[in-house]
Design a protein around this motif. Structure first.
Motif, mmCIF file in Angstrom:
data_model
loop_
_atom_site.group_PDB
_atom_site.id
_atom_site.type_symbol
_atom_site.label_atom_id
_atom_site.label_comp_id
_atom_site.label_asym_id
_atom_site.label_seq_id
_atom_site.Cartn_x
_atom_site.Cartn_y
_atom_site.Cartn_z
ATOM 1 N N LYS A 244 0.852 -1.185 0.000
ATOM 2 C CA LYS A 244 0.000 0.000 0.000
ATOM 3 C C LYS A 244 0.888 1.236 0.000
ATOM 4 N N TYR A 245 0.690 2.128 -0.967
ATOM 5 C CA TYR A 245 1.530 3.301 -1.124
ATOM 6 C C TYR A 245 0.648 4.537 -1.136
ATOM 7 N N GLN A 246 1.077 5.566 -0.411
ATOM 8 C CA GLN A 246 0.344 6.821 -0.416
ATOM 9 C C GLN A 246 1.313 7.932 -0.746
ATOM 10 N N GLY A 247 0.907 8.814 -1.631
ATOM 11 C CA GLY A 247 1.816 9.885 -2.005
ATOM 12 C C GLY A 247 1.105 11.010 -2.716
ATOM 13 N N ILE B 88 7.304 2.353 -9.606
ATOM 14 C CA ILE B 88 7.322 1.438 -8.470
ATOM 15 C C ILE B 88 7.804 0.094 -8.987
ATOM 16 N N GLU C 199 -3.656 6.972 -3.245
ATOM 17 C CA GLU C 199 -3.400 5.760 -2.487
ATOM 18 C C GLU C 199 -3.413 4.616 -3.483
ATOM 19 N N VAL D 184 11.061 2.899 -5.200
ATOM 20 C CA VAL D 184 10.207 3.979 -5.689
ATOM 21 C C VAL D 184 11.101 5.099 -6.195
ATOM 22 N N LEU E 104 6.438 10.640 -1.469
ATOM 23 C CA LEU E 104 5.933 9.440 -0.833
ATOM 24 C C LEU E 104 5.632 9.703 0.626
ATOM 25 N N ASP F 107 3.660 7.387 2.735
ATOM 26 C CA ASP F 107 3.496 6.206 3.580
ATOM 27 C C ASP F 107 3.582 4.939 2.736
ATOM 28 N N VAL F 108 4.191 3.898 3.294
ATOM 29 C CA VAL F 108 4.241 2.583 2.667
ATOM 30 C C VAL F 108 3.920 1.542 3.728
ATOM 31 N N SER G 247 2.796 -2.811 4.413
ATOM 32 C CA SER G 247 2.598 -4.162 3.866
ATOM 33 C C SER G 247 1.796 -4.981 4.858
#
Length: 281
Positions: free
Chosen positions: A167-170, A180, A232, A269, A275, A277-278, A280
């Protein structure tokens, strides 16, 4: 009462503050606060002035309501008349808990996330140029209000995180592309290469195996990114394929070409992205 919206202390509610320099696409309004235990509703308004009589137009009215299961109502007030309500039947706020609201200013819409999760989009009904005031009303406690411009120099380049997150948020910079990669640390292989290219609105997927790139996959029903937007992105890995969703909407599937899934342990990334938040799981 201060008229600047960049605050770093407890703020008295109702709050009405001037937005110095107005709003421009790519800018973020970041609001930290908490919801009291007895809250029934509160609102964040992007206003055209601060007049009370007649009441100033409200370009964007963001109104969480806690009655019953809760919802978030958005609307626009023009000439003292409300337009049609846009209701989001999801309540990201909890009584007695802190929150972070991020309002991203886009060219044609506002994008709102709460606690680093995308919540809603709201198309402009009043031009950005008219907005000069931020108002916060109702049962809410506000700790800070900040404006973050798209020129702030926070750019990830080639950062890596072990055990590839899902899960990636940016926030996308006002530029061309980002990448990615999900990789294996014991080879040059790239199991999944995701490369959205904003200029041409192309979402490239590929794999790098045995020292060469494979055939690119580009088909997508809707290109989900735009410059300056908060996003997201979730990558779900099942036995046969990766599934990718952006802001809660399924976007694509990519069948595994790299079969040793247990060896994927590096996330990379790069490119024009901030970026946030990451994670898993």
């Amino acid at each position: 009462q201060d008229t600047s919206c960049n605050q770093q202390r407890t703020i008295v509610i109702p709050y009405v503050g001037t937005i110095l320099g107005g709003l421009v696409p790519g800018e973020l309004i970041v609001i930290h606060g908490s919801v009291p235990d007895d809250a029934d509703r509160f609102q964040v308004d992007l206003q055209c002035g601060s007049s009370i009589k007649p009441r100033a137009d409200v370009a964007f009215h963001f109104n969480p309501r806690f009655k019953w299961s809760g919802c978030v109502v958005c609307n626009t007030l023009e000439r003292e008349k409300w337009g049609w309500e846009e209701i989001t039947y999801e309540m990201p706020f909890q009584k007695g808990r802190p929150f972070e609201i991020v309002i991203m200013i886009l060219k044609d819409k506002f994008q709102v996330s709460v606690n680093k999760k995308h919540l809603l989009l709201y198309n402009h009904r009043i031009s950005l140029e008219r907005i000069d005031t931020l108002g916060i009303y109702g049962k809410v406690q506000i700790k800070s209000i900040e404006f973050v411009s798209n020129s702030d120099p926070f750019l990830w380049k080639g950062e890596r995180a072990e055990r590839g997150g899902c899960k990636y948020q940016g926030v996308l910079k006002m530029s061309s592309s980002f990448t990615i990669n999900l990789k294996s640390s014991d080879s040059k292989d790239i199991a999944l290469h995701l490369n959205p290219r904003l200029k041409n609105k192309v979402f490239v997927r590929n794999s790098y195996l045995h020292d060469s790139w494979g055939e690119e996959e580009k088909e997508v029903t809707h290109f989900p990114f735009s410059p300056g937007m908060y996003f997201e992105l979730i990558i779900f890995c099942d036995a046969h394929q990766f599934k990718v969703a952006v802001n809660g909407v399924h976007t694509l599937e990519y069948k595994h070409r790299f079969k040793q899934l247990e060896k994927i342990n590096v996330l990379e990334v790069t490119g024009d992205v901030q970026l946030l938040d990451v994670r898993s799981w």
